[in-house]
Design an enzyme around this catalytic site. Structure first.
Site, PDB file in Angstrom:
ATOM      1  N   ASP A 113       0.942  -1.065  -0.074  1.00  0.00           N
ATOM      2  CA  ASP A 113       0.083  -0.073   0.148  1.00  0.00           C
ATOM      3  C   ASP A 113       0.738   1.367  -0.088  1.00  0.00           C
ATOM      4  O   ASP A 113       1.825   1.227   0.647  1.00  0.00           O
ATOM      5  CB  ASP A 113      -0.917  -0.115   1.199  1.00  0.00           C
ATOM      6  CG  ASP A 113      -2.206   0.890   1.203  1.00  0.00           C
ATOM      7  OD1 ASP A 113      -3.209   0.562   1.013  1.00  0.00           O
ATOM      8  OD2 ASP A 113      -1.813   2.265   1.170  1.00  0.00           O
TER       9      ASP A 113
ATOM     10  N   ASN B   9     -12.933  -3.149   3.143  1.00  0.00           N
ATOM     11  CA  ASN B   9     -13.822  -2.021   3.021  1.00  0.00           C
ATOM     12  C   ASN B   9     -14.933  -2.281   1.698  1.00  0.00           C
ATOM     13  O   ASN B   9     -14.174  -2.429   0.711  1.00  0.00           O
ATOM     14  CB  ASN B   9     -12.984  -0.702   2.995  1.00  0.00           C
ATOM     15  CG  ASN B   9     -12.147  -0.655   4.191  1.00  0.00           C
ATOM     16  OD1 ASN B   9     -12.702  -0.743   5.157  1.00  0.00           O
ATOM     17  ND2 ASN B   9     -11.071  -0.097   3.793  1.00  0.00           N
TER      18      ASN B   9
ATOM     19  N   GLY C 276     -15.676   3.078   3.817  1.00  0.00           N
ATOM     20  CA  GLY C 276     -14.281   3.835   3.440  1.00  0.00           C
ATOM     21  C   GLY C 276     -13.790   3.389   1.998  1.00  0.00           C
ATOM     22  O   GLY C 276     -12.596   3.629   1.924  1.00  0.00           O
ATOM     23  N   GLN C 277     -14.422   2.538   1.429  1.00  0.00           N
ATOM     24  CA  GLN C 277     -13.789   2.187   0.151  1.00  0.00           C
ATOM     25  C   GLN C 277     -13.580   3.079  -0.755  1.00  0.00           C
ATOM     26  O   GLN C 277     -14.390   3.953  -1.071  1.00  0.00           O
ATOM     27  CB  GLN C 277     -14.875   1.160  -0.655  1.00  0.00           C
ATOM     28  CG  GLN C 277     -14.061   0.337  -1.647  1.00  0.00           C
ATOM     29  CD  GLN C 277     -15.097  -0.642  -2.339  1.00  0.00           C
ATOM     30  OE1 GLN C 277     -15.811  -1.005  -1.839  1.00  0.00           O
ATOM     31  NE2 GLN C 277     -14.381  -1.310  -3.377  1.00  0.00           N
ATOM     32  N   SER C 278     -12.436   3.399  -1.219  1.00  0.00           N
ATOM     33  CA  SER C 278     -12.031   4.485  -1.850  1.00  0.00           C
ATOM     34  C   SER C 278     -11.561   4.124  -3.235  1.00  0.00           C
ATOM     35  O   SER C 278     -11.470   5.052  -4.047  1.00  0.00           O
ATOM     36  CB  SER C 278     -10.885   5.382  -1.165  1.00  0.00           C
ATOM     37  OG  SER C 278      -9.679   4.254  -1.193  1.00  0.00           O
TER      38      SER C 278
ATOM     39  N   HIS D 283     -10.154  -5.290  -2.952  1.00  0.00           N
ATOM     40  CA  HIS D 283      -8.968  -5.367  -2.362  1.00  0.00           C
ATOM     41  C   HIS D 283      -9.150  -5.737  -0.752  1.00  0.00           C
ATOM     42  O   HIS D 283      -9.763  -5.448  -0.278  1.00  0.00           O
ATOM     43  CB  HIS D 283      -7.922  -4.097  -2.572  1.00  0.00           C
ATOM     44  CG  HIS D 283      -8.752  -2.841  -2.095  1.00  0.00           C
ATOM     45  ND1 HIS D 283      -9.825  -2.317  -2.946  1.00  0.00           N
ATOM     46  CD2 HIS D 283      -8.704  -2.109  -0.718  1.00  0.00           C
ATOM     47  CE1 HIS D 283     -10.205  -1.101  -2.327  1.00  0.00           C
ATOM     48  NE2 HIS D 283      -9.384  -0.952  -1.186  1.00  0.00           N
TER      49      HIS D 283
ATOM     50  N   HIS E 150      -7.085  -5.794   2.511  1.00  0.00           N
ATOM     51  CA  HIS E 150      -5.655  -5.235   3.121  1.00  0.00           C
ATOM     52  C   HIS E 150      -5.256  -6.253   4.087  1.00  0.00           C
ATOM     53  O   HIS E 150      -5.953  -6.628   4.852  1.00  0.00           O
ATOM     54  CB  HIS E 150      -6.238  -4.128   4.059  1.00  0.00           C
ATOM     55  CG  HIS E 150      -6.812  -2.699   3.294  1.00  0.00           C
ATOM     56  ND1 HIS E 150      -5.915  -1.736   2.920  1.00  0.00           N
ATOM     57  CD2 HIS E 150      -7.898  -2.561   2.740  1.00  0.00           C
ATOM     58  CE1 HIS E 150      -6.864  -0.662   2.626  1.00  0.00           C
ATOM     59  NE2 HIS E 150      -8.106  -1.290   2.302  1.00  0.00           N
TER      60      HIS E 150
END
Ligand code: AMP
Length: 114
Positions: free
Chosen positions: A31, A87, A93-95, A100, A102
């Protein structure tokens, strides 16, 4: 045509990433803004926007991604434990709209998450 996500651009080799693992189905890379000493993202090479978009046909892929997370945790020396987070959607808060996982480790973590 919809714009490529940043992760699709990494898959396509258009932008660099520090790749720590890949196979036919998934890619794992560091990341760019790590939230722990070890922070890796595991993504499917196929475009799937979010966890909620997985279907019954993705059962093997989803299991594979989790196993990759486990193996990476071992390979990266996270012997004290680690966290795998997904997320899903705006409230979480998925951006980036490409599924994906983490993988976070290397420090003690609190619960519940923020
Ligand atoms: P999320 O907020 O769950 O959607 O997570 C997206 C993650 O992608 C964040 O932790 C970002 O730091 C990370 N990220 C965004 N762009 C990049 C990039 N180019 N390379 C690596 N990680 C990235």
């Amino acid at each position: 045509m919809a714009e490529k996500t940043i992760f699709k651009r990494i898959i396509d080799g258009e932008i660099p990433a520090t790749v720590v693992y890949q196979d036919d189905h998934c890619l794992a890379f560091r990341d760019v803004a790590p939230q722990a000493p070890t922070h890796v993202l595991i993504i499917p090479k196929r475009e799937i926007a979010a966890l909620a978009d997985l279907t019954d046909d993705d059962e093997v892929l989803a299991g594979h991604m989790l196993l990759v997370a486990c193996k990476l945790a071992q390979d990266l020396g996270l012997s004290g434990g680690y966290r795998v987070v997904v997320n899903c959607g705006p409230d979480a808060g998925q951006s980036v709209d490409h599924l994906h996982f983490h993988l976070l480790g290397g420090r003690p973590m609190k619960w519940p998450p923020g």
